[in-house]
Design a protein around this motif. Structure first.
Motif, PDB file in Angstrom:
ATOM      1  N   ALA A 135       1.857   2.508  -2.985  1.00  0.00           N
ATOM      2  CA  ALA A 135       1.712   3.091  -4.324  1.00  0.00           C
ATOM      3  C   ALA A 135       1.368   4.583  -4.307  1.00  0.00           C
ATOM      4  O   ALA A 135       1.939   5.352  -5.093  1.00  0.00           O
ATOM      5  CB  ALA A 135       0.684   2.295  -5.126  1.00  0.00           C
ATOM      6  N   PRO A 136       0.498   5.056  -3.411  1.00  0.00           N
ATOM      7  CA  PRO A 136       0.183   6.499  -3.441  1.00  0.00           C
ATOM      8  C   PRO A 136       1.367   7.383  -3.064  1.00  0.00           C
ATOM      9  O   PRO A 136       1.302   8.592  -3.275  1.00  0.00           O
ATOM     10  CB  PRO A 136      -0.928   6.645  -2.403  1.00  0.00           C
ATOM     11  N   PHE A 137       2.412   6.785  -2.481  1.00  0.00           N
ATOM     12  CA  PHE A 137       3.522   7.603  -1.968  1.00  0.00           C
ATOM     13  C   PHE A 137       4.780   7.475  -2.823  1.00  0.00           C
ATOM     14  O   PHE A 137       5.865   7.844  -2.417  1.00  0.00           O
ATOM     15  CB  PHE A 137       3.843   7.208  -0.530  1.00  0.00           C
ATOM     16  N   ARG A 138       4.601   6.921  -4.010  1.00  0.00           N
ATOM     17  CA  ARG A 138       5.685   6.668  -4.945  1.00  0.00           C
ATOM     18  C   ARG A 138       6.711   7.804  -5.046  1.00  0.00           C
ATOM     19  O   ARG A 138       7.898   7.581  -5.120  1.00  0.00           O
ATOM     20  CB  ARG A 138       4.971   6.558  -6.275  1.00  0.00           C
ATOM     21  N   ASP A 139       6.203   9.046  -5.086  1.00  0.00           N
ATOM     22  CA  ASP A 139       7.095  10.184  -5.335  1.00  0.00           C
ATOM     23  C   ASP A 139       7.553  10.875  -4.053  1.00  0.00           C
ATOM     24  O   ASP A 139       8.249  11.873  -4.105  1.00  0.00           O
ATOM     25  CB  ASP A 139       6.381  11.222  -6.213  1.00  0.00           C
ATOM     26  N   ARG A 140       7.115  10.359  -2.921  1.00  0.00           N
ATOM     27  CA  ARG A 140       7.490  11.030  -1.676  1.00  0.00           C
ATOM     28  C   ARG A 140       8.934  10.675  -1.301  1.00  0.00           C
ATOM     29  O   ARG A 140       9.348   9.534  -1.441  1.00  0.00           O
ATOM     30  CB  ARG A 140       6.545  10.589  -0.550  1.00  0.00           C
ATOM     31  N   ARG A 178       0.830  -1.216   0.000  1.00  0.00           N
ATOM     32  CA  ARG A 178       0.000   0.000   0.000  1.00  0.00           C
ATOM     33  C   ARG A 178       0.865   1.267   0.000  1.00  0.00           C
ATOM     34  O   ARG A 178       0.521   2.263   0.614  1.00  0.00           O
ATOM     35  CB  ARG A 178      -0.957  -0.015   1.201  1.00  0.00           C
TER      36      ARG A 178
END
Lengths: 384, 658
Positions: B142-147, B140
């Motif tokens: 995936a939403p933080f890929r670019d963080r 889970r």
């Protein structure tokens, strides 16, 4: 040698350096700061020496004598004192560096044709400055004496002034300063500082870069993976070497534009030689990183083993020939000596590869040796 | 040796790694010695032990990143006897070193971190993208890929670390304390991911942990203690090595009862209102009932957990630090300034306590009270805000809003007088390692302004409290963690504070040391009426507290006595069912397919909650038997603190979504 893995490490390292504010500053700002601080602060010119005078005679001739000092750019007149007892506290406080004492009957004795003593008290704490100062005093004194004699001869024998001068000084010294005609020390210091800064900053970057990974534990990613140690070392250090190659250019520009140093030599040759030097000094950082475990130790060790040879054993401050035999041997063991010959040679003397190739070769040998030892001692399976 | 009976992973599964007589010296220190270990394909093997037990050394040696001097390690059939041999094995190993996210690159984003590991392992781009997508979805993340990694929470860092370790699909993953300091929900996720991999790819895992309550997650495990192997095998086998039961009783005065039984049963502890005593095989509870002055029928017998077993094994092998007999009734009891602390007004009080660091809110409107004689636990993961809250309450850090009061005074403005009534023991015990035990105590006594006879008396008191009298001239650096911790406690108590703050006092201390430490804390609370505020990330320790506040992302999400928290959980989601089968992986699959979404694997046990345990048990039995999976037992268990915490957090998250 696997290029992909090497590039992966180099690319990761590059992004870390440019994103980490501290590392970015160390990579790009620190070299310029060092150059500035040392360039303005480390002037070897002895000028504006504060001095006082005790004039017991107080006659036109004694004032004329003092006038020779006050007119010189090397001295700054700080006033007359009533007697010698007042001198000591001023010298002790470093308020003045020189005191001149003119005894009573100075004019009377000179006019009578008898020699008159003048006392010069010089602050001898720093021998280099004291020697230079003594040279200035002796030169002014000689000029004053010669003038007196010329005047006397012209008057007593009715000679024209030039003839009198020729009689007084049968051997005339004609001096011409080559390479640095104005003998300005920043002309020579600026290129020497390129040597110093490139000796210090690349090893800082490489040593910290590797030790930081060891301290945090991310080095285990490398240890545990299939990348070879050669690929890792080259990939890891390549960005730092590249940054230093860029810094060669900025430092070069600063030396010429800010400090006004002339560049008379072969530019591509100097750049190529500098790249070799940077690879060599980056190798020093690699060795440091292998022998120490903490970033703190890396900083200290790098400081000691780079600054001292660059300052003392490079010929920058003291000519190599003036060092003791042991120190001279030591100087030849460190790379700055060779690179300083290169910078001074190209900047000031306009020399090219035909005269300097030997120094480049020695640096290249040195670099190979450092990186070789680094590769040999690096292990992906350390004992602790 | 008892015959091996680990049904699923026993010799039938191929051998992956064999360690024989492994030892390692660091200079003159023999860190690890005589370790034998076997890893079989497809098992999760645990290494359990406190700091300094030798877990990391062993794991690094197997991963081929540490040279060693004694014994032999065979990995995938070849001996690791040179750097070259170690290199050859590395393509099939994933290794995650200790330290939450420390092996990741702070400045790189989640995706860049994964890409780097993939490039290092030369995974072709197309395959890399596929695996990355799969692993990001599973964790889970995936939403933080670019963080950037430095902006992730502890739990997310841990999961990213796991993804990076798994991206090249190693046959063997070696994970060094992956769950230390991580919040319980992330810990659950972590175990679910590992279980999934085990199921889908037959990955083998060697995992170390300092949490004994995680031990039941392993198929087989090894107890390490001071560089030696204490025991190895399946949890069931280990329990059989120290046969016995835990007798649990609730005497009126647990502390008095504890003192009455301790000389006969050294392995006894007070947990909240309960007294737990380890009875060896054959020992009858009648004698215990007599000594503790309770009816025999009030004693219930339970299976010992692995922590009990670990301590029993230590005692069996004579590896316990023997305790000096306690001299009389708790020495130094004159320290109770009678009357003053008898009142029930809270000594510590947080009112809307809030602290911002820039845009980040570390502590968010926290309220609680601690009364004299009460042990209050602040439970949460690293970064939940526990330490910041304590710093505000001790006046070290001013709050952004709200107030922290100690003994009625606002700590943001309180003068030195009030600060001298506070004792504070920090995470990294602030002892001077180059001084002796006594010199440390003298130094702290001087700092607190104690003089002459008072000073000497308090120092003697502290030495006795920590059972350090015989060690007064020992250098602090030479003490093991447990004794150092008791010395730090003594230092914090020299000036008779009425309020004591303890910030993660037990992290890194072995279970025996932790038990003795809690005994002392209990005495301080019950006899000296000190108000204690303790932070911990050991879920199992929370049970010692009178009240617990669960902290999550700067907030308190629950605040009640442990028993009440558990009862509330059972009212909300039902009882905890434990299913034991011979084929837990297949069973778990069947149960998940049948709609038991919260079923979780604990070694050979499957845990799930049910409002109607009887009916659910029957249904499960039918389901599994239809799939020809033998069911060895289905029972109801009391939930643990971790279950409570996980459900409280999940409930909060559901509320936030709704």
């Amino acid at each position: 040698m696997n290029l992909h893995r090497m590039l992966a490490v180099a690319w990761k390292e590059w992004r870390e350096v440019v994103r980490d504010r501290l590392f970015f500053t160390m990579a790009f700002i620190l070299p310029l700061m060092l150059m500035g601080v040392l360039g303005w602060g480390l002037s070897l010119d002895v000028e504006n020496i504060p001095f006082v005078v005790v004039d017991h005679d107080n006659t036109p001739l004694s004032r004329d004598y003092i006038g020779h000092y006050t007119d010189s750019r090397y001295f700054r007149f700080r006033g007359y004192l009533a007697d010698e007892h007042r001198i000591d506290p001023l010298l002790a406080d470093s308020k003045v560096r020189l005191a001149i004492v003119i005894p009573p009957r100075f004019q009377e004795r000179l006019l009578a044709g008898t020699p008159a003593p003048v006392q010069a008290l010089i602050d001898g704490v720093f021998p280099f400055r004291a020697q230079t100062l003594k040279g200035y005093v002796a030169a002014i004194n000689a000029a004053f004496s010669r003038n007196l004699l010329v005047k006397h001869l012209a008057r007593s024998r009715g000679l024209p002034r030039t003839a009198a001068e020729a009689m007084v000084q049968p051997v005339r010294l004609e001096t011409r300063y080559l390479y640095n005609q104005a003998i300005r020390s920043d002309w020579s210091m600026a290129p020497a500082l390129i040597m110093l800064v490139l000796m210090v900053t690349p090893p800082f970057l490489t040593a910290l870069g590797v030790v930081r990974e060891r301290e945090s534990g991310s080095i285990y990613n490398i240890y545990a993976s299939t990348i070879t140690k050669g690929e890792f070392i080259i990939g890891k250090l390549a960005p730092y070497a590249a940054i230093s190659c860029f810094n060669i250019l900025t430092l070069w520009i600063v030396a010429m534009q800010v400090f006004g140093a002339p560049f008379k030599g072969n530019a591509p040759f100097f750049y190529a030689a500098s790249v070799v030097y940077v690879i060599c000094t980056a190798g020093i950082g690699l060795l440091v990183s292998i022998w120490v475990r903490t970033q703190m130790a890396a900083v200290l060790l790098t400081m000691v083993i780079t600054f001292i040879p660059a300052m003392l054993y490079s010929g920058m401050l003291v000519p190599i020939q003036s060092l003791s035999p042991e120190a001279r041997l030591e100087a030849h063991l460190f790379p700055p000596l060779y690179y300083l010959r290169l910078t001074w040679g190209t900047f000031l003397k306009g020399l090219g590869p035909e005269a300097l190739w030997r120094d480049v070769a020695i640096l290249a040998l040195y670099a190979t040796l450092l990186w070789g030892i680094g590769w040999w001692r690096f292990t992906k399976r350390p004992g602790r | 040796m008892t015959p091996r009976d680990d049904a699923e992973h026993a010799p039938s599964a191929p051998l992956l790694c064999r360690v024989r007589g492994f030892g390692k010296r660091y200079g003159r220190l023999q860190a690890v010695k005589g370790i034998d270990l076997e890893l079989h394909q497809g098992e999760i093997h645990g290494l359990i032990g406190p700091d300094g037990a030798g877990k990391s050394t062993l794991m690094k040696a197997i991963a081929g990143v540490l040279d060693f001097d004694q014994g032999r390690i065979e990995l995938f059939g070849t001996p690791l006897d040179s750097e070259r041999a170690a290199e050859a094995a590395k393509a099939q190993i994933g290794f995650m070193p200790q330290g939450l996210g420390l092996n990741l690159y702070a400045e790189l984003s989640v995706e860049e971190n994964i890409d780097f590991f993939a490039q290092l392992r030369e995974i072709p781009p197309a395959l890399r993208e596929a695996r990355k997508a799969e692993l990001l979805a599973m964790t889970r993340l995936a939403p933080f890929r670019d963080r950037a990694m430095k902006h992730l929470s502890g739990g997310m860092k841990q999961k990213l670390g796991l993804v990076c370790t798994l991206v090249h699909q190693p046959r063997l993953v070696i994970l060094d304390e992956p769950t230390t300091g991580v919040d319980p929900v992330s810990r659950r996720d972590f175990w679910a991911i590992l279980t999934g991999l085990l199921r889908e790819r037959g990955v083998t895992a060697l995992v170390s942990t300092a949490y004994l309550d995680e031990a039941s997650r392993f198929h087989r495990l090894a107890f390490l203690h001071q560089g030696r192997m204490l025991a190895e095998g399946s949890p069931e086998r280990l329990q059989r090595l120290a046969p016995g039961h835990i007798a649990q009783l609730a005497p009126a005065d647990p502390l008095a009862a504890f003192r009455a039984v301790r000389s006969r049963w050294p392995q006894a502890e007070v947990v909240g209102p309960l007294l737990r005593v380890f009875l060896r095989e054959g020992e009858e509870p009648a004698e215990l009932a007599r000594r503790a002055v309770v009816g025999e029928e009030e004693i219930t017998l339970h299976e010992p957990d692995l922590e009990d077993t670990f301590i029993a094994l230590l005692r069996q092998r004579g590896l316990m630090e023997e305790r000096a007999e306690e001299s009389g009734s708790a020495s130094g009891d004159q320290g109770d300034p009678a009357g003053e602390t008898r009142r029930r007004e809270p000594l510590i009080e947080a009112r809307g306590l809030t602290r911002d660091f820039g845009r980040f809110r570390a502590v968010d409107h926290v309220d609680f009270q601690v009364c004299p004689g009460e042990i209050f636990g602040l439970l949460g993961a690293n970064g939940a805000g526990k330490t910041t809250a304590i710093k505000m309450l001790t006046g070290i850090l001013p709050p952004s809003s709200g107030e922290g009061r100690v003994a009625g005074a606002d700590m943001a403005r309180a003068g030195q007088a009030i600060k001298s009534r506070i004792g504070y023991m920090s995470q990294a015990f602030s002892l001077y390692e180059d001084l002796t035990v006594q010199e440390n105590l003298r130094l702290f006594a001087g700092i607190y302004g104690l003089r002459n006879r008072e000073r000497d008396r308090r120092i003697e008191w502290a030495l006795e409290l920590g059972d350090l009298t015989h060690l007064r001239r020992a250098s602090t650096a030479s003490l093991p963690m447990g004794q150092r911790q008791r010395l730090a406690l003594g230092c914090a108590l020299l000036h008779r504070p009425q309020v004591l703050f303890l910030d993660e006092p037990t992290s890194g201390v072995d279970p025996v040391g932790r038990r003795r430490f809690w005994e002392i804390l209990l005495r301080l609370a019950r006899i000296e009426r000190v108000a204690l505020l303790v932070t911990t990330h050991y879920m199992s320790e929370a049970e010692h507290c009178d009240r617990i506040a669960l902290m999550y992302a700067g907030r308190i999400i629950a605040d009640a006595p442990p028993a009440e928290l558990k009862a509330r959980l059972e009212r909300r989601v039902g009882r905890l069912l434990s299913v034991v089968t011979a084929e837990p992986l297949r069973a778990l699959e069947r149960l998940e397919a049948a709609g038991f979404r919260d079923a979780a694997l604990f070694g050979r046990h499957i845990h799930l909650f049910s409002r109607d345990p009887g009916a659910t048990g029957e249904e499960i039995r039918r389901l599994l038997e239809a799939a020809h999976i033998a069911v060895e037992g289905i029972g109801v268990q009391p939930p643990g603190m971790e279950d409570v915490f996980v459900h409280e957090i999940l409930a909060r998250e559901r509320e936030a979504v709704a």
